[in-house]
Design an enzyme around this catalytic site. Structure first.
Site, PDB file in Angstrom:
ATOM      1  N   GLY A  10       7.665  -1.678  -5.296  1.00 17.00           N
ATOM      2  CA  GLY A  10       6.602  -0.879  -5.878  1.00 17.00           C
ATOM      3  C   GLY A  10       6.646   0.471  -6.096  1.00 17.00           C
ATOM      4  N   ILE A  12       4.671   3.219  -5.309  1.00 21.17           N
ATOM      5  CA  ILE A  12       4.341   3.863  -3.914  1.00 21.17           C
ATOM      6  C   ILE A  12       5.255   3.534  -2.933  1.00 21.17           C
ATOM      7  CG2 ILE A  12       2.908   4.501  -2.297  1.00 21.17           C
ATOM      8  CD1 ILE A  12       0.708   4.472  -4.516  1.00 21.17           C
ATOM      9  N   ASP A  31       8.639  -8.318  -1.219  1.00 23.11           N
ATOM     10  CA  ASP A  31       8.116  -7.919  -2.642  1.00 23.11           C
ATOM     11  C   ASP A  31       8.273  -9.178  -3.437  1.00 23.11           C
ATOM     12  OD1 ASP A  31       7.500  -4.848  -4.055  1.00 23.11           O
ATOM     13  OD2 ASP A  31       7.554  -6.719  -5.043  1.00 23.11           O
ATOM     14  N   GLY A  36       6.478  -4.872  -8.733  1.00 24.76           N
ATOM     15  CA  GLY A  36       7.229  -4.008  -8.440  1.00 24.76           C
ATOM     16  C   GLY A  36       8.716  -4.215  -9.174  1.00 24.76           C
ATOM     17  N   LEU A  74       1.316  -2.605   1.560  1.00 19.59           N
ATOM     18  CA  LEU A  74       1.159  -2.112   0.386  1.00 19.59           C
ATOM     19  C   LEU A  74       1.249  -3.086  -0.662  1.00 19.59           C
ATOM     20  CD1 LEU A  74       2.240   0.468   2.067  1.00 19.59           C
ATOM     21  CD2 LEU A  74       2.752   1.417  -0.258  1.00 19.59           C
ATOM     22  N   THR A  93      -4.381 -12.677  -4.154  1.00 18.20           N
ATOM     23  CA  THR A  93      -3.400 -11.982  -3.548  1.00 18.20           C
ATOM     24  C   THR A  93      -4.115 -10.864  -2.557  1.00 18.20           C
ATOM     25  OG1 THR A  93      -1.962 -12.272  -5.690  1.00 18.20           O
ATOM     26  CG2 THR A  93      -1.478 -10.153  -3.897  1.00 18.20           C
ATOM     27  N   ALA A 115      -2.906  -0.046   3.332  1.00 18.97           N
ATOM     28  CA  ALA A 115      -2.981   0.742   1.983  1.00 18.97           C
ATOM     29  C   ALA A 115      -4.282   0.268   1.294  1.00 18.97           C
ATOM     30  CB  ALA A 115      -1.863   0.855   1.074  1.00 18.97           C
ATOM     31  N   TYR A 147     -11.692  -6.023  -7.243  1.00 12.83           N
ATOM     32  CA  TYR A 147     -10.718  -5.344  -6.851  1.00 12.83           C
ATOM     33  C   TYR A 147     -11.287  -4.549  -5.735  1.00 12.83           C
ATOM     34  CZ  TYR A 147      -6.884  -1.917  -6.290  1.00 12.83           C
ATOM     35  OH  TYR A 147      -5.990  -1.453  -5.528  1.00 12.83           O
ATOM     36  N   LYS A 151     -10.553  -5.154  -1.395  1.00  8.09           N
ATOM     37  CA  LYS A 151      -9.825  -4.215  -0.775  1.00  8.09           C
ATOM     38  C   LYS A 151     -11.022  -4.054   0.519  1.00  8.09           C
ATOM     39  CE  LYS A 151      -5.831  -3.313  -2.151  1.00  8.09           C
ATOM     40  NZ  LYS A 151      -4.682  -3.255  -1.191  1.00  8.09           N
TER      41      LYS A 151
END
Ligand code: UDP
Length: 320
Positions: A10, A12, A31, A36, A74, A93, A115, A147, A151
């Protein structure tokens, strides 16, 4: 050390991989190439093990975490556009995938760097935003807040396992930008406006453009991530990783027009036209950076103009 970077292809993640290689670590990347892109790893690929698979596959995650010293997690569904367009897969995800990674770290006693995001604070009006502040979110009928909630579950899970002995740190990113931004990938306002300016299209600024963000150059994002992961003083803690200079989206658009010598104009479009009915934005977002500075000795020092100049140079050389 042997390190695993989920989401390492991705925007970052790939910069993090480059730095980890410079520091002579043994790097494995997991990944699924959803947002990405293998091109992000073109320099790194000969020197890493790359696995194309998803964090939703617990067996693959378990196999890769076994024998790993540090896991940088990440991989996630990112970008407001993607979250709003695909709320269900994003939630799965960002919760189940993260759970697989966190629990594999627990089983194999790997150090975890999780992250996370400044989206955690939601639409809180308290500025600057400090790590222990209250979170202020809208209704569950507004997909965007899913989201933040997903997180937050990841953070809670990691913090709860830390009580049981998991070695981990959490970083909350504030509007990272830089080379490898992809308008079709993670998206973001910098990616969109830069592409529009260079293609001679109007720059689409949502709402009245007075909303602000603190834009953080990706090298700074990566440096803060590395310090949080490797500095023992960072263990068990949550850190804001961001530049604390506030910029309105109107000012950002004007800067991008000026530096690209673009003939484009700036066009204000409603949130509804872009994201559909019932969208809520965050009006301001400024990190309190004292914890990262005091404990990790970290400051995101790159000024916006300098970071945008680097980004533009990269864009011009790769999009000819
Ligand atoms: N934005 C914009 N034009 C775009 C993309 C985004 O005006 O083409 C606005 C967006 O509505 C928000 C800010 O820029 O107010 C930052 O958006 P982004 O999606 O980059 O990140 P966020 O901080 O909202 O997660």
């Amino acid at each position: 050390m042997r390190v695993l970077v989920t989401g390492g292809a991705g925007y970052i993640g790939s910069h993090l991989v480059d730095r980890l290689l410079e520091l002579h670590h043994d790097v494995v990347v997991l990944d699924d190439l959803s947002t990405g892109n293998l091109a992000n790893l073109h320099r790194a690929l000969p020197n890493i093990r790359f696995v194309k698979d998803t964090i939703l596959n617990p067996d693959v995650v378990d196999e890769l975490v076994a024998g790993t010293d540090v896991v940088f997690h990440l991989a996630a569904a990112v970008g407001v556009g993607h979250i709003v367009e695909k709320p269900l897969s994003s939630l799965i995800t960002n919760t189940k995938g993260a759970e697989n990674v966190i629990e594999a770290c627990v089983r194999h006693e790997a150090r975890l760097l999780l992250a996370s995001t400044s989206e955690i604070y939601g639409k809180s009006a308290k500025m600057p935003m400090s790590e222990d502040d209250d979170r202020v979110l809208g209704s569950t009928t507004i997909a965007r807040w899913g989201y933040s909630t997903a997180k937050a579950i990841d953070e809670h899970l990691a913090l709860a396992y830390a009580e049981q002995g998991l070695r981990m740190s959490i970083v909350r990113y504030f509007n990272s930008y830089g080379p490898r931004l992809d308008p079709r990938g993670y998206g973001s306002v910098v990616a969109n406006l830069m592409r529009q300016a260079l293609d001679g299209e109007p720059l689409t600024v949502h709402g009245d453009g007075t909303q602000t963000r603190c834009f953080t150059f990706v090298n700074d994002t990566v440096e803060g991530t590395l310090r949080a992961a490797f500095d023992p003083r960072g263990e068990g803690l949550v850190f804001n990783i961001g530049n604390d200079t506030e910029t309105s989206i109107n000012d950002l658009a004007r800067m991008i027009v000026a530096m690209t010598n673009s003939t484009s104009n700036i066009q204000h479009v409603s949130y509804e036209a872009r994201y559909g009915k019932g969208f809520e934005d965050t009006k301001r977002r400024i990190p309190d950076v004292r914890r990262a500075t005091d404990i990790l000795g970290f400051t995101a020092a790159t000024p916006l103009q300098a970071g945008l100049t680097h980004t533009l140079q990269w864009w011009r050389t790769t999009h000819q």
